[in-house]
Write a protein that holds these residues in place. Structure first.
Motif, PDB file in Angstrom:
ATOM      1  N   ASN A  12       2.893  -1.619   2.461  1.00 60.22           N
ATOM      2  CA  ASN A  12       3.203  -0.196   2.489  1.00 60.22           C
ATOM      3  C   ASN A  12       3.357   0.404   1.104  1.00 60.22           C
ATOM      4  O   ASN A  12       3.003   1.563   0.886  1.00 60.22           O
ATOM      5  N   THR A  16       0.929   3.425   0.192  1.00 62.13           N
ATOM      6  CA  THR A  16       1.486   4.704  -0.251  1.00 62.13           C
ATOM      7  C   THR A  16       0.850   5.129  -1.568  1.00 62.13           C
ATOM      8  O   THR A  16       0.490   6.297  -1.738  1.00 62.13           O
ATOM      9  N   GLU A  44      -3.909  -3.823   0.027  1.00 66.84           N
ATOM     10  CA  GLU A  44      -2.951  -3.514   1.092  1.00 66.84           C
ATOM     11  C   GLU A  44      -3.318  -4.281   2.352  1.00 66.84           C
ATOM     12  O   GLU A  44      -2.464  -4.872   3.005  1.00 66.84           O
ATOM     13  N   GLN A  68       6.581  -1.432  11.367  1.00 68.16           N
ATOM     14  CA  GLN A  68       5.646  -0.883  10.386  1.00 68.16           C
ATOM     15  C   GLN A  68       5.954   0.587  10.093  1.00 68.16           C
ATOM     16  O   GLN A  68       5.973   1.008   8.943  1.00 68.16           O
ATOM     17  N   GLU A  69       6.197   1.365  11.119  1.00 59.91           N
ATOM     18  CA  GLU A  69       6.442   2.804  10.933  1.00 59.91           C
ATOM     19  C   GLU A  69       7.728   3.066  10.169  1.00 59.91           C
ATOM     20  O   GLU A  69       7.776   3.939   9.301  1.00 59.91           O
ATOM     21  N   THR A  72       7.140   2.127   6.607  1.00 64.64           N
ATOM     22  CA  THR A  72       6.293   3.149   5.994  1.00 64.64           C
ATOM     23  C   THR A  72       7.113   4.356   5.553  1.00 64.64           C
ATOM     24  O   THR A  72       6.970   4.840   4.430  1.00 64.64           O
ATOM     25  N   PHE A  76       7.874   5.544   1.780  1.00 65.72           N
ATOM     26  CA  PHE A  76       7.422   6.874   1.373  1.00 65.72           C
ATOM     27  C   PHE A  76       8.585   7.743   0.905  1.00 65.72           C
ATOM     28  O   PHE A  76       8.428   8.538  -0.026  1.00 65.72           O
TER      29      PHE A  76
END
Length: 111
Positions: A12, A16, A44, A68-69, A72, A76
């Motif tokens: 990630n 990003t 990645e 994962q979300e 992320t 971020f």
């Protein structure tokens, strides 16, 4: 079990940078931003694919996706503050809290 989230964090960070790092270089031609982003994205994938392969079985596909979300958005959030110079507002933090709750729900044992 720890390898999966560690590899996902690494992937990630790279993704990003691939997707948003070029925003600090508006003078770059679009084709250059795309080529550099694709180059970063290759590395990645070299982390994301093994993370999911290693994790699947220990985690379900749905658990991997929710993990994962959340990773992320956490990556971020740091990137947007440190690199893009954007503030973290209360509603962003509230949204992250909801996603953390989603992690709790997805890992509940229900039979």
């Amino acid at each position: 079990m720890i390898w999966t989230p560690l590899l996902l964090v690494g992937s990630n960070i790279l993704m990003t940078w691939a997707w948003y790092g070029h925003l600090k270089r508006p003078a770059w031609p679009l084709w250059l931003a795309i080529v550099i982003s694709w180059g970063i994205a290759f590395f990645e994938y070299c982390l994301a694919v093994p993370a999911n392969r290693i994790g699947y079985g220990t985690f379900t596909g749905q658990q991997l996706k929710v993990m994962q979300e959340v990773i992320t958005l956490a990556v971020f959030a740091g990137f947007s503050v440190a690199v893009l110079g954007e503030p973290l507002r209360w509603n962003y933090l509230a949204a992250m809290a909801c996603l953390i709750a989603a992690v709790g729900f997805i890992f509940l044992k229900v039979d």
